[in-house]
Design a protein around this motif. Structure first.
Motif, PDB file in Angstrom:
ATOM      1  N   SER A 129       0.806  -1.216   0.000  1.00  0.00           N
ATOM      2  CA  SER A 129       0.000   0.000   0.000  1.00  0.00           C
ATOM      3  C   SER A 129       0.840   1.267   0.000  1.00  0.00           C
ATOM      4  O   SER A 129       0.389   2.322  -0.438  1.00  0.00           O
ATOM      5  CB  SER A 129      -0.933   0.013   1.219  1.00  0.00           C
ATOM      6  N   THR A 130       2.066   1.176   0.509  1.00  0.00           N
ATOM      7  CA  THR A 130       2.918   2.370   0.583  1.00  0.00           C
ATOM      8  C   THR A 130       4.052   2.342  -0.433  1.00  0.00           C
ATOM      9  O   THR A 130       4.740   3.342  -0.615  1.00  0.00           O
ATOM     10  CB  THR A 130       3.532   2.504   1.995  1.00  0.00           C
ATOM     11  N   ALA A 131       4.237   1.189  -1.087  1.00  0.00           N
ATOM     12  CA  ALA A 131       5.362   1.063  -2.020  1.00  0.00           C
ATOM     13  C   ALA A 131       5.152   1.900  -3.270  1.00  0.00           C
ATOM     14  O   ALA A 131       6.105   2.412  -3.846  1.00  0.00           O
ATOM     15  CB  ALA A 131       5.564  -0.402  -2.398  1.00  0.00           C
ATOM     16  N   TRP A 132       3.893   2.021  -3.699  1.00  0.00           N
ATOM     17  CA  TRP A 132       3.604   2.733  -4.929  1.00  0.00           C
ATOM     18  C   TRP A 132       2.686   3.925  -4.639  1.00  0.00           C
ATOM     19  O   TRP A 132       1.522   3.768  -4.303  1.00  0.00           O
ATOM     20  CB  TRP A 132       2.945   1.808  -5.953  1.00  0.00           C
ATOM     21  N   SER A 133       3.234   5.101  -4.729  1.00  0.00           N
ATOM     22  CA  SER A 133       2.477   6.324  -4.482  1.00  0.00           C
ATOM     23  C   SER A 133       3.127   7.449  -5.283  1.00  0.00           C
ATOM     24  O   SER A 133       4.186   7.262  -5.897  1.00  0.00           O
ATOM     25  CB  SER A 133       2.516   6.679  -2.989  1.00  0.00           C
ATOM     26  N   HIS A 134       2.479   8.610  -5.294  1.00  0.00           N
ATOM     27  CA  HIS A 134       3.077   9.755  -5.978  1.00  0.00           C
ATOM     28  C   HIS A 134       4.434  10.073  -5.362  1.00  0.00           C
ATOM     29  O   HIS A 134       5.391  10.394  -6.071  1.00  0.00           O
ATOM     30  CB  HIS A 134       2.147  10.968  -5.872  1.00  0.00           C
ATOM     31  N   THR A 142      10.294  10.210 -17.628  1.00  0.00           N
ATOM     32  CA  THR A 142      10.782  11.548 -17.309  1.00  0.00           C
ATOM     33  C   THR A 142       9.701  12.598 -17.572  1.00  0.00           C
ATOM     34  O   THR A 142       9.704  13.674 -16.976  1.00  0.00           O
ATOM     35  CB  THR A 142      12.031  11.884 -18.153  1.00  0.00           C
ATOM     36  N   ASP A 143       8.750  12.267 -18.443  1.00  0.00           N
ATOM     37  CA  ASP A 143       7.679  13.191 -18.779  1.00  0.00           C
ATOM     38  C   ASP A 143       6.486  13.104 -17.822  1.00  0.00           C
ATOM     39  O   ASP A 143       5.625  13.988 -17.837  1.00  0.00           O
ATOM     40  CB  ASP A 143       7.165  12.919 -20.206  1.00  0.00           C
ATOM     41  N   LEU A 144       6.405  12.052 -17.020  1.00  0.00           N
ATOM     42  CA  LEU A 144       5.198  11.832 -16.227  1.00  0.00           C
ATOM     43  C   LEU A 144       4.870  12.978 -15.263  1.00  0.00           C
ATOM     44  O   LEU A 144       3.702  13.392 -15.190  1.00  0.00           O
ATOM     45  CB  LEU A 144       5.286  10.489 -15.486  1.00  0.00           C
ATOM     46  N   PRO A 145       5.830  13.530 -14.494  1.00  0.00           N
ATOM     47  CA  PRO A 145       5.470  14.666 -13.642  1.00  0.00           C
ATOM     48  C   PRO A 145       4.921  15.854 -14.433  1.00  0.00           C
ATOM     49  O   PRO A 145       4.011  16.549 -13.973  1.00  0.00           O
ATOM     50  CB  PRO A 145       6.804  15.018 -12.955  1.00  0.00           C
ATOM     51  N   ALA A 146       5.460  16.088 -15.641  1.00  0.00           N
ATOM     52  CA  ALA A 146       4.948  17.171 -16.489  1.00  0.00           C
ATOM     53  C   ALA A 146       3.544  16.846 -16.976  1.00  0.00           C
ATOM     54  O   ALA A 146       2.682  17.730 -17.056  1.00  0.00           O
ATOM     55  CB  ALA A 146       5.884  17.387 -17.681  1.00  0.00           C
ATOM     56  N   LEU A 147       3.291  15.586 -17.305  1.00  0.00           N
ATOM     57  CA  LEU A 147       1.951  15.166 -17.718  1.00  0.00           C
ATOM     58  C   LEU A 147       0.954  15.357 -16.586  1.00  0.00           C
ATOM     59  O   LEU A 147      -0.196  15.750 -16.807  1.00  0.00           O
ATOM     60  CB  LEU A 147       1.976  13.699 -18.151  1.00  0.00           C
ATOM     61  N   LEU A 148       1.393  15.089 -15.357  1.00  0.00           N
ATOM     62  CA  LEU A 148       0.527  15.257 -14.193  1.00  0.00           C
ATOM     63  C   LEU A 148       0.283  16.731 -13.880  1.00  0.00           C
ATOM     64  O   LEU A 148      -0.780  17.099 -13.393  1.00  0.00           O
ATOM     65  CB  LEU A 148       1.149  14.569 -12.978  1.00  0.00           C
ATOM     66  N   LEU A 149       1.256  17.567 -14.160  1.00  0.00           N
ATOM     67  CA  LEU A 149       1.124  18.999 -13.911  1.00  0.00           C
ATOM     68  C   LEU A 149       0.176  19.671 -14.900  1.00  0.00           C
ATOM     69  O   LEU A 149      -0.557  20.598 -14.544  1.00  0.00           O
ATOM     70  CB  LEU A 149       2.504  19.669 -13.999  1.00  0.00           C
ATOM     71  N   ALA A 150       0.177  19.197 -16.139  1.00  0.00           N
ATOM     72  CA  ALA A 150      -0.589  19.847 -17.201  1.00  0.00           C
ATOM     73  C   ALA A 150      -2.092  19.749 -16.980  1.00  0.00           C
ATOM     74  O   ALA A 150      -2.591  18.828 -16.335  1.00  0.00           O
ATOM     75  CB  ALA A 150      -0.222  19.211 -18.548  1.00  0.00           C
ATOM     76  N   ASP A 151      -2.810  20.719 -17.544  1.00  0.00           N
ATOM     77  CA  ASP A 151      -4.271  20.635 -17.555  1.00  0.00           C
ATOM     78  C   ASP A 151      -4.696  19.442 -18.412  1.00  0.00           C
ATOM     79  O   ASP A 151      -5.621  18.717 -18.078  1.00  0.00           O
ATOM     80  CB  ASP A 151      -4.874  21.924 -18.125  1.00  0.00           C
ATOM     81  N   LEU A 192      -0.485   4.138  -9.586  1.00  0.00           N
ATOM     82  CA  LEU A 192      -0.963   5.375  -8.967  1.00  0.00           C
ATOM     83  C   LEU A 192      -2.461   5.577  -9.186  1.00  0.00           C
ATOM     84  O   LEU A 192      -3.005   6.636  -8.861  1.00  0.00           O
ATOM     85  CB  LEU A 192      -0.194   6.574  -9.527  1.00  0.00           C
ATOM     86  N   ASN A 193      -3.115   4.584  -9.763  1.00  0.00           N
ATOM     87  CA  ASN A 193      -4.558   4.644 -10.029  1.00  0.00           C
ATOM     88  C   ASN A 193      -4.942   5.821 -10.916  1.00  0.00           C
ATOM     89  O   ASN A 193      -5.967   6.473 -10.701  1.00  0.00           O
ATOM     90  CB  ASN A 193      -5.338   4.717  -8.705  1.00  0.00           C
ATOM     91  N   ILE A 194      -4.101   6.078 -11.896  1.00  0.00           N
ATOM     92  CA  ILE A 194      -4.395   7.127 -12.868  1.00  0.00           C
ATOM     93  C   ILE A 194      -5.122   6.485 -14.044  1.00  0.00           C
ATOM     94  O   ILE A 194      -4.578   5.630 -14.738  1.00  0.00           O
ATOM     95  CB  ILE A 194      -3.102   7.811 -13.357  1.00  0.00           C
ATOM     96  N   ASP A 195      -6.364   6.874 -14.247  1.00  0.00           N
ATOM     97  CA  ASP A 195      -7.161   6.335 -15.342  1.00  0.00           C
ATOM     98  C   ASP A 195      -7.072   7.270 -16.537  1.00  0.00           C
ATOM     99  O   ASP A 195      -7.424   8.455 -16.442  1.00  0.00           O
ATOM    100  CB  ASP A 195      -8.624   6.189 -14.925  1.00  0.00           C
ATOM    101  N   THR A 203       3.075   3.436 -18.254  1.00  0.00           N
ATOM    102  CA  THR A 203       1.747   2.872 -18.037  1.00  0.00           C
ATOM    103  C   THR A 203       1.682   2.078 -16.737  1.00  0.00           C
ATOM    104  O   THR A 203       0.647   2.071 -16.054  1.00  0.00           O
ATOM    105  CB  THR A 203       1.336   1.972 -19.221  1.00  0.00           C
ATOM    106  N   GLU A 204       2.800   1.437 -16.362  1.00  0.00           N
ATOM    107  CA  GLU A 204       2.823   0.680 -15.115  1.00  0.00           C
ATOM    108  C   GLU A 204       2.740   1.622 -13.916  1.00  0.00           C
ATOM    109  O   GLU A 204       2.015   1.352 -12.949  1.00  0.00           O
ATOM    110  CB  GLU A 204       4.089  -0.170 -15.042  1.00  0.00           C
ATOM    111  N   TRP A 205       3.466   2.739 -13.975  1.00  0.00           N
ATOM    112  CA  TRP A 205       3.386   3.713 -12.891  1.00  0.00           C
ATOM    113  C   TRP A 205       1.987   4.321 -12.808  1.00  0.00           C
ATOM    114  O   TRP A 205       1.460   4.541 -11.717  1.00  0.00           O
ATOM    115  CB  TRP A 205       4.435   4.801 -13.062  1.00  0.00           C
TER     116      TRP A 205
END
Length: 314
Positions: free
Chosen positions: A91-96, A246-255, A273-276, A267-269
Motif C-alpha cells: 500500500s505504501t510502495a507505490w504512491s506519488h 521523465t515526462d510523467l510529472p509534467a503530464l501530471l502537472l498539465a491541464d 498510482l490509479n491514474i485512469d 503505463t505501469e506507474w
C-alpha cells in the motif's frame, strides 16, 4: 525535495486557474512537447554524436561504451530500488511520493551520463550550422509538423519543445526541415546544449546541462505559465505531450497531458498510482491524461481547444 516541489507546483497551477479571472474572453494556451520519440520516430542521440564522429575520423567515439556505462549505473539503481520496494508494504510502495523518489534517484545517473560526454569531449569541434544540418535528416512522426504549425497560427497559443536532447541546433534543424515555423516568436526550444568557443565558433566538448531530469521539465512549464499570465493577463491552458517516465510529472502537472505511445514503465506507474486515462483528476474536466498513438489523435483531442476560444478547463 522534488515531491514537495511538484505537489506545490500542481496546487499553485490549479489555484491560479481557479482564482484568476481572465481579462480577455479568449484564454491563452501553451503546447509543450518532448522531442525524441514524441515528435520523432526514433531517438536521435546517436545522430547527434555522429556529427562529431563523421567530422573527426581519427577520434574514437564509441557510443556503445557510453550506453553501456549508463545502463550499468541504471541496472545498479534498479536493483537497489526493487530491493527497497520489496521491503515495504504494498500500500505504501507505490504512491506519488514513491514516483518522485524514484525519479530523484535517477537524477545523478542522468547527470553523470552528461558529465561523461563532456569529459570525453564527444561533441567537440562541431559548428552550430553542422548540428543544424545533421538534424535535417531526422524523421518526424506523420502529422506532427502540420499540427504544430496549426497551433502556432492561433495567436492565443505558444509552443515550446522541452527535451533532454544534447543540441538545440539539431532539434531546430530537424523541425525546420519538416516545415515547422521555428522562426515564430511563439515558438521556443529548451534542451541541453554544447558550449561553443567565441573564437572558433566550434563546440568545446562541454555540454551545458539545462534539461537533465523530470524536475527541469516541470520547472520550465511553471515558468512558461507564469510568463504568459504576466504578459496576457490570464492563466493559460497547459498541454504537455511526452512519451517517457521523465515526462510523467509534467503530464501530471498539465491541464491536459498526452502520453504518446505505450511505454511500459509509464503505463505501469500510472496503473500503480490509479491514474485512469481519459478521466479528469481535477475540477472542470482539467488534470486529465490521455494515451495517444498518433499526432492525428493529438489533433482530434485538442481540436476544440485550438479552434475555439479555449473556454474549456478555464
Amino acid at each position: 525535495m522534488l515531491a514537495r516541489y511538484v505537489r506545490s507546483a500542481i496546487q499553485v497551477s490549479r489555484h491560479m486557474t481557479s482564482a484568476t479571472k481572465p481579462m480577455t474572453r479568449r484564454r491563452s494556451a501553451i503546447l509543450a512537447v518532448d522531442f525524441d520519440e514524441t515528435l520523432t520516430t526514433h531517438c536521435t542521440l546517436v545522430s547527434v554524436i555522429a556529427v562529431a564522429r563523421q567530422k573527426h575520423h581519427d577520434r574514437r567515439l564509441d557510443f556503445q561504451w557510453f550506453t553501456d556505462e549508463y545502463m550499468k549505473d541504471l541496472d545498479v539503481y534498479e536493483a537497489k530500488w526493487k530491493s527497497a520496494v520489496s521491503d515495504k508494504a504494498l500500500s505504501t510502495a507505490w504512491s506519488h511520493k514513491s514516483l518522485i523518489a524514484y525519479l530523484e534517484g535517477l537524477w545523478p545517473i542522468e547527470e553523470t551520463s552528461l558529465e561523461r560526454l563532456s569529459t570525453h569531449k564527444v561533441l567537440a569541434g562541431v559548428s552550430r550550422k553542422e548540428f543544424r544540418i545533421a538534424g535535417t535528416s531526422t524523421e518526424l512522426r506523420p502529422g506532427a509538423a502540420a499540427f504544430i504549425n496549426k497551433v502556432l497560427s492561433n495567436p492565443r497559443w505558444r509552443v515550446c519543445v522541452i527535451s533532454t536532447n544534447w543540441s538545440e541546433d539539431f532539434i531546430r534543424g530537424a523541425l525546420e526541415a519538416a516545415g515547422v515555423n521555428v522562426a515564430s516568436s511563439a515558438f521556443s526550444i529548451h534542451c541541453n546544449n554544447p558550449v561553443f568557443s567565441p573564437d572558433t565558433g566550434l563546440s568545446t566538448g562541454k555540454i551545458e546541462p539545462r534539461v537533465v531530469w523530470a524536475k527541469d521539465k516541470v520547472d520550465l512549464l511553471i515558468r512558461a505559465k507564469l510568463s504568459v499570465k504576466q504578459e496576457r493577463g490570464n492563466v493559460p491552458l497547459l498541454v504537455y505531450v511526452g512519451d517517457s517516465l521523465t515526462d510523467l510529472p509534467a503530464l501530471l502537472l498539465a491541464d491536459i497531458g498526452l502520453l504518446f505511445g505505450n511505454d511500459q514503465s509509464v503505463t505501469e506507474w500510472c496503473r500503480r498510482l490509479n491514474i485512469d486515462f481519459g478521466k479528469p483528476r481535477g475540477e472542470g474536466g482539467c488534470g486529465i491524461i490521455y494515451q495517444v498513438s498518433s499526432w492525428g489523435s493529438v489533433e482530434h483531442l485538442l481540436r476544440g481547444h485550438v479552434d475555439s476560444d479555449g473556454s474549456k478547463c478555464s
